[in-house]
Design a protein around this motif. Sequence first.
Motif, PDB file in Angstrom:
ATOM      1  N   PRO A 180       0.827  -1.197   0.000  1.00  0.00           N
ATOM      2  CA  PRO A 180       0.000   0.000   0.000  1.00  0.00           C
ATOM      3  C   PRO A 180       0.870   1.259   0.000  1.00  0.00           C
ATOM      4  CG  PRO A 180       0.095  -0.921   2.196  1.00  0.00           C
ATOM      5  CD  PRO A 180       0.820  -1.883   1.300  1.00  0.00           C
ATOM      6  N   ARG A 181       0.451   2.257  -0.735  1.00  0.00           N
ATOM      7  CA  ARG A 181       1.155   3.542  -0.748  1.00  0.00           C
ATOM      8  C   ARG A 181       0.142   4.632  -1.021  1.00  0.00           C
ATOM      9  NH1 ARG A 181       6.747   4.635  -1.826  1.00  0.00           N
ATOM     10  NH2 ARG A 181       7.794   3.498  -0.176  1.00  0.00           N
ATOM     11  N   ASN A 182      -0.512   5.056   0.038  1.00  0.00           N
ATOM     12  CA  ASN A 182      -1.579   6.027  -0.084  1.00  0.00           C
ATOM     13  C   ASN A 182      -1.081   7.412   0.342  1.00  0.00           C
ATOM     14  OD1 ASN A 182      -3.826   7.670   0.502  1.00  0.00           O
ATOM     15  ND2 ASN A 182      -5.136   5.868   0.580  1.00  0.00           N
ATOM     16  N   GLY A 183      -0.787   8.241  -0.647  1.00  0.00           N
ATOM     17  CA  GLY A 183      -0.208   9.555  -0.388  1.00  0.00           C
ATOM     18  C   GLY A 183      -1.105  10.463   0.434  1.00  0.00           C
TER      19      GLY A 183
END
Lengths: 183, 183
Positions: free
Chosen positions: A93-96
């Motif tokens: 996951p990489r939720n800015g």
Amino acid sequence: MVFKQQTDVAVLGALSVEPMSGYALRHAIRGVLGHFWSESFGQIYPTLAQLRADGFVERAREGPDSKSKFTITARGLVRLQTRLSEPAQSAQPRNGTLLRLFFGRRLGVDGCRLLLEDARSAAVQQLHEFDTIRREIQSEGPSDDHPFFLITVSAGEHTARATMSWVEESLRELDRIESDHDR
Amino acid sequence: MVFKQQTDVAVLGALSVEPMSGYALRHAIRGVLGHFWSESFGQIYPTLAQLRADGFVERAREGPDSKSKFTITARGLVRLQTRLSEPAQSAQPRNGTLLRLFFGRRLGVDGCRLLLEDARSAAVQQLHEFDTIRREIQSEGPSDDHPFFLITVSAGEHTARATMSWVEESLRELDRIESDHDR
DNA sequence: TGACTCATGTAAGGCGTTACATGATTTT
DNA sequence: AAAATCATGTAACGCCTTACATGAGTCA
């Protein structure tokens, strides 16, 4: 190094529904799978070449609209079933947006509000897209594939609605943070 | 090539909350940010070196527990605020479960059921983790950071609950598909 | 004819993980 | 003393996107 790539699954799967060109493949993936999957040309064409070398896919020739389409072979269908049965891999996951909200104290309450409002707009936009996709699927004739397509659309809708209610709740929380700060 | 990397934001942000070692940094990111962000040593250490060269971070020395910690500098705090204000970037979606369900006709109804049940277990597990994180945050003293932490936890909870209701709905849909097939 | 879409590919390079190497400190 | 954890780093490599090159077909 573990082999994690799943582009072949997306490609074989799409071709199991309908033969099409590499170009159309990308268009289809962007359109219907877009909210949970993505592929670029740089992935699709080398994958198609490999699948062809392995005999899982071949170029269609006959027929009047025989303009450059890839077709899945019988061996390809078996391969697809095998790959689908292997454990599902998902991207890290990489939720800015959440990363920024987490450090919201440094960003400031107003910046957080903007982020949340953007998230809300995106969710509303997505719900419209899901509605369009639903219509498109149902406007085609009946198909054994469609119920499964609709399950994934429904996943998107649930997530988008969850986002919307989280946004409202969090905007209220930001108001509370601000008034606490004034006291 | 556009510069997309956001590891520096995660690192500066974490150090703005509390000075710590690179090792502890990874532990912290895995623990609290884990459900929406990830970093590995191979990213963290080079990023720390770069941030130190740029004067955004320095090694702490004084104090009795001065064992190798990185501290954010005044310039680092300014830098963090700048980076947080830039548009949020999120990873391309790659959800292996939805990819498989989309091609569920080839996977088979039973395979789909397994996928959905796994998704449900994962969501239940996550809700427990969120509960633990919430407790941890609240058990520390009051802090200006905590309300923002809790907003991201809440995002995870909303998503997990949305997943659970989607799973129930979809399992019922699978029953329907199967009985349609029997007729 | 010129613009646009369709179509197939390749090259460069950023991003990110995994695995390895090394050593200090702490715990059992 | 041995095992586990803490700590810092590097090297190799896979994954994936972006940008570019090229050409055919379609449409205004």
